[in-house]
Design an enzyme around this catalytic site. Structure first.
Site, short mmCIF file in Angstrom:
data_model
loop_
_atom_site.label_atom_id
_atom_site.label_comp_id
_atom_site.label_asym_id
_atom_site.label_seq_id
_atom_site.Cartn_x
_atom_site.Cartn_y
_atom_site.Cartn_z
N ARG A 145 0.86 -1.16 0.00
CA ARG A 145 -0.09 0.04 -0.12
C ARG A 145 0.70 1.33 0.07
O ARG A 145 0.42 2.18 0.41
CB ARG A 145 -0.99 0.08 1.22
CG ARG A 145 -1.92 -1.02 1.03
CD ARG A 145 -3.19 -0.82 2.19
NE ARG A 145 -4.33 -2.06 1.85
CZ ARG A 145 -3.96 -3.03 2.72
NH1 ARG A 145 -2.95 -3.29 3.39
NH2 ARG A 145 -4.89 -4.35 2.47
N LYS B 143 2.08 11.57 -9.90
CA LYS B 143 1.00 10.99 -10.70
C LYS B 143 1.80 9.69 -11.03
O LYS B 143 2.70 9.83 -11.72
CB LYS B 143 0.52 11.73 -12.03
CG LYS B 143 -0.73 12.66 -11.59
CD LYS B 143 -1.34 13.19 -13.05
CE LYS B 143 -2.46 14.36 -12.92
NZ LYS B 143 -2.89 15.02 -13.80
N GLU C 117 6.48 20.80 -23.80
CA GLU C 117 5.78 21.19 -22.32
C GLU C 117 6.49 22.43 -21.54
O GLU C 117 5.90 22.77 -20.73
CB GLU C 117 6.11 19.84 -21.30
CG GLU C 117 5.45 18.54 -21.79
CD GLU C 117 3.88 18.56 -21.29
OE1 GLU C 117 3.38 19.58 -20.66
OE2 GLU C 117 3.30 17.53 -21.74
N LYS D 278 5.83 23.68 -12.42
CA LYS D 278 5.07 22.25 -12.08
C LYS D 278 5.18 22.10 -10.53
O LYS D 278 4.30 21.75 -10.07
CB LYS D 278 5.56 21.04 -12.89
CG LYS D 278 4.88 19.95 -12.44
CD LYS D 278 4.63 18.92 -13.42
CE LYS D 278 3.60 17.81 -13.01
NZ LYS D 278 3.39 16.88 -13.79
N GLU E 291 -5.33 17.41 -8.05
CA GLU E 291 -6.04 17.89 -9.48
C GLU E 291 -7.31 18.23 -9.11
O GLU E 291 -8.24 17.90 -9.91
CB GLU E 291 -5.96 17.00 -10.42
CG GLU E 291 -6.20 17.81 -12.07
CD GLU E 291 -5.76 17.05 -13.04
OE1 GLU E 291 -4.87 16.11 -12.94
OE2 GLU E 291 -6.01 17.11 -14.07
N ARG F 105 -4.29 22.28 -10.47
CA ARG F 105 -3.31 21.43 -11.28
C ARG F 105 -4.13 21.30 -12.73
O ARG F 105 -3.26 20.96 -13.67
CB ARG F 105 -3.48 20.29 -10.49
CG ARG F 105 -2.16 19.03 -11.16
CD ARG F 105 -1.83 17.99 -10.30
NE ARG F 105 -1.04 17.20 -11.06
CZ ARG F 105 -0.14 16.36 -10.51
NH1 ARG F 105 -0.13 15.84 -9.39
NH2 ARG F 105 0.63 15.68 -11.24
N ASN G 115 -2.79 20.95 -17.92
CA ASN G 115 -3.39 20.47 -19.21
C ASN G 115 -3.48 21.42 -20.25
O ASN G 115 -4.03 21.00 -21.17
CB ASN G 115 -4.82 19.99 -18.59
CG ASN G 115 -5.13 18.72 -19.28
OD1 ASN G 115 -4.47 18.08 -19.82
ND2 ASN G 115 -6.43 18.71 -19.90
N HIS H 269 -3.41 20.26 -23.76
CA HIS H 269 -3.60 18.71 -23.91
C HIS H 269 -4.98 18.23 -24.44
O HIS H 269 -5.04 16.93 -24.67
CB HIS H 269 -3.18 18.16 -22.30
CG HIS H 269 -1.73 18.25 -22.08
ND1 HIS H 269 -1.13 19.27 -22.21
CD2 HIS H 269 -0.69 17.20 -21.81
CE1 HIS H 269 0.24 19.02 -21.84
NE2 HIS H 269 0.47 17.88 -21.70
N HIS I 283 -4.16 15.52 -26.82
CA HIS I 283 -4.68 14.02 -26.39
C HIS I 283 -5.38 13.36 -27.53
O HIS I 283 -5.10 12.19 -28.02
CB HIS I 283 -5.33 13.92 -25.09
CG HIS I 283 -4.64 14.01 -23.89
ND1 HIS I 283 -4.97 14.57 -22.58
CD2 HIS I 283 -3.06 13.58 -23.41
CE1 HIS I 283 -3.97 14.59 -21.63
NE2 HIS I 283 -2.94 13.91 -22.25
N HIS J 80 4.26 12.73 -27.92
CA HIS J 80 3.32 13.53 -27.03
C HIS J 80 3.45 14.96 -27.13
O HIS J 80 2.51 15.76 -27.32
CB HIS J 80 3.61 13.22 -25.66
CG HIS J 80 2.90 13.74 -24.53
ND1 HIS J 80 1.37 13.70 -24.41
CD2 HIS J 80 3.37 14.85 -23.62
CE1 HIS J 80 1.05 14.46 -23.59
NE2 HIS J 80 1.92 15.33 -22.96
N1 GLY Z 1 0.82 15.83 -16.80
C1 GLY Z 1 0.19 17.02 -15.99
C2 GLY Z 1 0.10 16.56 -14.55
O1 GLY Z 1 1.01 16.09 -13.82
O2 GLY Z 1 -0.77 17.09 -13.88
#
Ligand code: GLY
Length: 359
Positions: free
Chosen positions: A119, A141, A183, A225, A235, A239, A243, A246, A250, A262
């Site tokens: 966990r 993430k 980015e 970031k 998010e 956050r 995006n 994106h 995407h 990407h």
């Molecule tokens: N790649 C976007 C984020 O980490 O929120």
């Protein structure tokens, strides 16, 4: 180790992003107390993974190198399960650590393996690509892909620290470096215009060769970031601005069957988001036009096929950031002033796409 920059990420589990050259020596202090370290790496990074394993071994940490398939092929439930089997066989405990050596795909997988084992055990991404340094490795993430889509299975699991070793970029192929710059440009428009000034003053060739400029770009993008995820790990608000570019990006990746880089898809997506904001009367034409200009200067794509619009629109409607069938876009109200455009009508969406497709 030369000069080291520490960029703090705040939150319930604070950590530092370390930026510098030849940083592997910083790893043991990040994983203090670990008896074992699984070192996940893709085949092209074997040499670096071996160097890390040797360094850890010399500090009394038992390193367990685990080779995983490169790029998205490694981000599967089967590969993660194989990693967990190896952790089990090696007797991994709560104080042990997972290290991910590679680009964004390998570090996403490593973080996910760590998030689920017992966990949640500590993990450290050692990012080897520009895209990975300025995006995937920072912010906690983690995840894998499934038949249902990319990154739909995952966890927020902040790392114990992040290594952005700029020496690893010396051998990064130029096209990958350029794709990673999309980015960086995004960070310039949403929060740090000095990034744009640097890129405009040092277009591609010098950026690639001049370590000072590349280093400043990495540090500035990581800071953008880090500041965002410090206040919104999960998010639930701010956050979302990461995006920017994106939503269409995407969709292009999906329509292209994930064969486009990407960064290339995000580049077109940035031009589209700027056109959308300008058509909606929210962004001045100069700042909108600056998107295409700076991206083109770097050799990034700024247009896409006109006939792809129906497919792109369908793909955007099932994007995981959409709310029901209502589209949401991150747009700019000005340079460094991101906001949300919620539920734009089809005529506006189409008019902005005409600027991207030249139709
Ligand atoms: N790649 C976007 C984020 O980490 O929120």
């Amino acid at each position: 180790m030369d000069e080291l920059t520490r960029i703090p990420v705040a939150g319930d589990h604070p950590y530092d992003v370390l930026v510098g050259r030849d940083l592997f020596g910083a790893l043991p202090t990040l994983i203090e107390g670990a008896e074992r370290a699984a070192v996940l790496y893709a085949p092209p990074l074997k040499e670096q993974a071996d160097a890390i394993a040797e360094l850890l071994g010399a500090r009394g940490v038992r390193a367990l190198p685990i080779e995983v398939p490169d790029a998205e092929a490694g981000k599967t439930a089967e590969v993660a399960a194989r990693c967990w089997e190896q952790l089990g066989a090696a007797g991994f405990t709560r104080t042990d650590v997972v290290v991910g050596v590679g680009g964004g795909a390998v570090t996403d997988l490593a973080g996910f393996v760590a998030a689920c084992w017992l966990r949640g055990v500590r993990w450290v991404p050692v990012s080897t690509s520009l895209l990975g340094m300025v995006d995937a490795a920072v912010g906690g993430k983690t995840g894998i892909n499934t038949a249902a889509g990319k990154n739909l299975v995952g966890a927020f699991h902040p790392p114990a620290g992040v290594l952005c070793d700029l020496a690893l970029l010396d051998t990064l192929p130029a096209p990958e470096l350029v794709a990673g710059l999309a980015e960086v440009v995004k960070c310039g428009f949403i929060a740090d215009p000095v990034i744009l000034e640097l890129l405009e003053a040092h277009p591609l060739g010098p950026v690639y060769r001049d370590r000072g400029v590349l280093r400043e770009l990495v540090e500035r993008a990581v800071r953008v970031k880090a500041d965002v995820v410090s206040s919104d790990l999960r998010e639930s608000g701010l956050r979302e601005i990461l995006n920017y570019g994106h939503t269409l990006g995407h969709a292009i990746e999906k329509v292209e069957g994930y064969r486009w880089r990407h960064g290339h898809a995000v580049s077109v997506g940035l031009v589209y988001a700027a056109a959308l904001a300008r058509c909606a009367g929210r962004l001045d034409p100069l700042t909108a036009g600056r998107h295409r200009a700076v991206l083109a200067l770097l050799g990034l794509p700024t247009s896409y096929r006109a006939d792809a619009w129906p497919e792109l629109l369908a793909a955007m409607r099932v994007d995981k950031k959409a709310r029901g069938s209502r589209l949401r876009f991150v747009v700019l109200d000005g340079l460094g002033r991101p906001s949300i455009l919620d539920g734009p009508d089809d005529a506006l969406l189409r008019a902005a796409y005409q600027e991207v497709s030249g139709a």
